[in-house]
Design a protein around this motif. Structure first.
Motif, PDB file in Angstrom:
ATOM      1  N   VAL A  77      29.559  56.131  63.249  1.00 46.84           N
ATOM      2  CA  VAL A  77      29.670  57.267  62.340  1.00 46.84           C
ATOM      3  C   VAL A  77      28.844  58.397  62.936  1.00 46.84           C
ATOM      4  N   PRO A 120      42.063  53.305  56.711  1.00 47.86           N
ATOM      5  CA  PRO A 120      41.015  54.134  56.116  1.00 47.86           C
ATOM      6  C   PRO A 120      41.586  55.435  55.579  1.00 47.86           C
ATOM      7  N   ASN A 157      34.783  58.817  59.165  1.00 49.88           N
ATOM      8  CA  ASN A 157      33.348  58.979  59.312  1.00 49.88           C
ATOM      9  C   ASN A 157      32.996  59.305  60.755  1.00 49.88           C
ATOM     10  N   LYS A 213      32.428  52.532  55.809  1.00 49.81           N
ATOM     11  CA  LYS A 213      33.549  52.739  56.728  1.00 49.81           C
ATOM     12  C   LYS A 213      34.175  51.407  57.138  1.00 49.81           C
TER      13      LYS A 213
END
Length: 713
Positions: A398, A430, A434, A466
């Motif tokens: 991230v 997702p 991120n 995430k």
């Protein structure tokens, strides 16, 4: 001490069981079984079994809970509707957007010209090398406490150092080896405290892994740089002369024993115990020492494993006149236990083995990297993430920009405050980004300790969100919990003080393809109900005596009529990894354990354990010894077909609820799941994780179709 006590004491004596012995005390270090049951019939009407400490204190060590309903009536079948949370978790950029380091230029931003003793920027050195990045050596060092700042031509900032002599050794190495170009972080990345320097760090730190991989060699400057090379040469001599040739250990016992001191000096040098130097250990093609020796990590791992094997199997014992080592206790099955040390030698060996994984896969799994470095030192807490980013794959990264220091409203977040809001994933895709390849920025030294911890926690929190919302559920099955987790985040493993937590590598492949939402009250997901706990032992620690406790508890549950297949499966899998059990003997040893658990009395059980040395064999089997173990019984959720014996991991700060403790499969793959969650049911559809357990192959646990929409708080 009577015959029964002597048999069960540690170490065991070879005595024949006496069928005339009835109720006696049984000693299982560090506890004793207080007037414990001797025969199976003594167990049937009891539900609480106690242990006695040396001072006479009694504690319940095994509790079997009565009057459980043998069906799913205790589990609320209604699904919970996910709460509508207005604010979303702070994300980095737009969906699908990546924040990458600037790769528009090839080569390091600066290199040190060793011949002319000046630092040159990229434009200057590329002009001299006809636009080609020249071969260069990288330096990996442990400076220690900073005492002064050194000034070098070509840069305006001072170089923080602890000992100028180290820099002189580096220059001497370059002269002897005719090294032209050198890269070292503290001289090639701006160390000033200004905005320009911080921007440069944000761009350069993510590239450090590339610099280490592309260098012709990595020059290692150990903490004990003046003596390290001598100790290393002695260790390599033992490897080439004895270990690799299969020479007799007995004939060379004095030399092997005395060189433990040399191995200690190498393995416990500060260079091996830093988070930042770990990627510098794994990434380069080649490591060299100041005297020109090649530092071979694979050879160090090999000699360490060899020492472990000959000590664990008691092939090497202290010879007459040999040195005394305060950290070697082979007679007590404790090998290289070092009080106050950063890590024992086994932890070092595991960290070195990861180099093969990195070479094979091109990355390390985040769980593996975090666990390996959990005992390593770093100046700033956030370095626990920054220092390993060069080892990770993109989907485990991230962004690490300064926005980590603020909450969603832009105000500074309080230390330990959770900023979790709703993030949704369907079918493993997702819905937020991120940033797969974040820009790392070294933390500022003036941050308060609480803010430094908060910066790490927020970065870890966003990483866990995430990962879980992408359908990868290993964070739910990682044995790293904390008792003070903020509301709604108990499901999230901790990163601070996670050393010693069990890592089950098999969980890395576990997936849940259903809808997963992270809300303020917890993780909303679909899980399969596997079974319900009906009894549990107290927390069982590490060591040979603790294995005795484990066996005694398992025997008691089997004597109650419970099926031991799950725990026996775990024992068999663990034995297959033990260096004290030859592969051809695994099946027979597994059968002997089964005979011990089905013995007509506890005395007979421990006679088999002693005769076959089962305690030592289980002591070094993967997944069996360790802290916070618990033996427990559980019945299948539906239909009720029996009760089974398991060995699981239950966090010592969490207590199983006798009326509502369940086993949950948080994956979507019932047939292939290797690990399940243990959780207390705390609300209508809310569960509180307290541990994990090995998922056996028993069909009745794999085939039940009971799925529920739950909230993991």
């Amino acid at each position: 001490m009577d015959q029964f006590q002597r048999l069960c004491c540690f170490p065991f004596r070879r005595l024949q069981p006496s069928p005339t012995i009835d109720h006696q005390d049984i000693i299982l270090a560090p506890y004793s079984w207080r007037t414990g049951p001797t025969f199976k019939e003594d167990v049937s009407n009891q539900s609480t079994f106690q242990w006695e400490y040396g001072d006479g204190t009694l504690i319940p060590i095994l509790q079997i809970w009565p009057n459980h309903r043998q069906s799913m009536e205790a589990m609320d079948e209604s699904e919970v509707e996910v709460q509508q949370i207005a604010s979303k978790i702070q994300i980095d950029g737009k969906v699908g957007e990546r924040i990458d380091a600037d790769n528009s230029e090839d080569g390091p931003l600066r290199l040190y010209d060793c011949e002319n003793m000046i630092i040159k920027d990229r434009q200057t050195y590329l002009k001299e090398t006809q636009g080609m990045v020249p071969p260069y050596v990288v330096v990996s060092q442990v400076w220690g406490e900073i005492t002064e700042k050194m000034v070098l031509p070509g840069i305006y900032w001072g170089i923080p150092i602890s000992d100028k002599k180290k820099w002189e050794y580096v220059l001497d190495y370059c002269r002897r080896t005719k090294t032209k170009w050198l890269w070292m972080d503290i001289i090639c990345i701006n160390q000033a405290r200004d905005n320009h320097a911080e921007t440069e760090k944000a761009l350069e730190i993510p590239k450090m892994s590339q610099y280490y991989q592309e260098a012709s060699a990595c020059l290692v400057i150990p903490e004990n740089y003046e003596k390290f090379h001598t100790a290393y040469a002695c260790v390599m001599d033992i490897l080439s002369r004895i270990a690799d040739t299969g020479a007799s250990v007995q004939d060379n016992a004095r030399s092997i024993w005395d060189n433990i001191a040399m191995l200690e000096a190498v393995v416990n040098d500060g260079w091996f115990s830093r988070v930042w130097t770990y990627q510098e250990l794994l990434l380069p093609k080649k490591h060299v020492l100041l005297d020109g020796q090649e530092l071979c990590i694979d050879k160090l791992g090999r000699i360490l494993g060899w020492y472990y094997k000959i000590l664990r199997n008691r092939w090497l014992k202290k010879p007459e006149g040999g040195k005394d080592y305060s950290f070697v206790y082979p007679e007590n099955e404790l090998v290289f236990e070092r009080v106050g040390a950063a890590a024992d030698w086994e932890a070092q060996s595991v960290s070195w083995d990861a180099k093969r994984t990195l070479q094979r896969d091109g990355h390390l799994e985040l769980l593996t990297a975090i666990n390996i470095t959990s005992w390593k030192n770093c100046k700033f807490p956030v370095d626990r993430m920054l220092g390993i980013y060069g080892l990770l794959k993109d989907e485990d990264r991230v962004s690490t920009l300064n926005k980590l220091d603020t909450a969603a409203d832009g105000k500074p977040a309080a230390a330990g405050e959770s900023t979790l809001d709703t993030v949704t994933s369907t079918s493993g895709i997702p819905q937020t980004s991120n940033s797969a390849s974040g820009v790392d920025q070294k933390p500022s030294g003036h941050l308060e300790a609480s803010n430094q911890d908060a910066q790490l926690e927020k970065m870890w929190e966003r990483t866990m969100v995430k990962i879980v919302t992408s359908g990868r559920v290993w964070p739910l099955l990682y044995d790293a919990m904390r008792s003070d987790a903020p509301m709604g985040t108990n499901w999230m493993p901790r990163i601070i003080h996670a050393s010693g937590c069990e890592v089950h590598i098999e969980i890395l492949d576990h997936r849940n393809w259903g809808k997963i939402e992270v809300a303020k009250d917890g993780l909303h997901m679909t899980a399969r109900v596997v079974g319900r706990l009906t009894g549990v032992s107290g927390s069982i620690g590490d060591g040979g005596g603790e294995v005795n406790v484990m066996i005694a508890c398992a025997w008691t549950l089997v004597a109650k009529g419970f099926d031991p297949q799950p725990i026996l499966e775990l024992f068999k899998e663990g034995l297959a990894t033990s260096d004290t059990v030859p592969q051809q003997e695994v099946a027979n040893t597994h059968m002997q354990i089964g005979q011990a658990l089905h013995a007509p009395s506890l005395l007979h059980c421990f006679h088999i354990v002693e005769r076959e040395d089962l305690r030592s064999k289980l002591r070094f089997a993967r997944g069996i010894p360790g802290w916070n173990r618990a033996v427990f019984s559980a019945q299948t959720a539906w239909p009720a077909s029996g009760t089974y014996v398991f060995l699981g991991w239950i966090y010592s700060a969490k207590t199983p609820n006798p009326d509502n403790c369940w086993i949950l499969d948080v994956t979507s793959e019932a047939q292939t799941a290797r690990r399940w969650m243990i959780a207390n049911k705390t609300g209508r559809s809310t569960f509180h994780k307290i541990g994990t357990v090995y998922a056996g192959s028993l069909a009745i646990f794999k085939e039940n179709p009971i799925y529920r929409r739950i909230v993991l708080d």
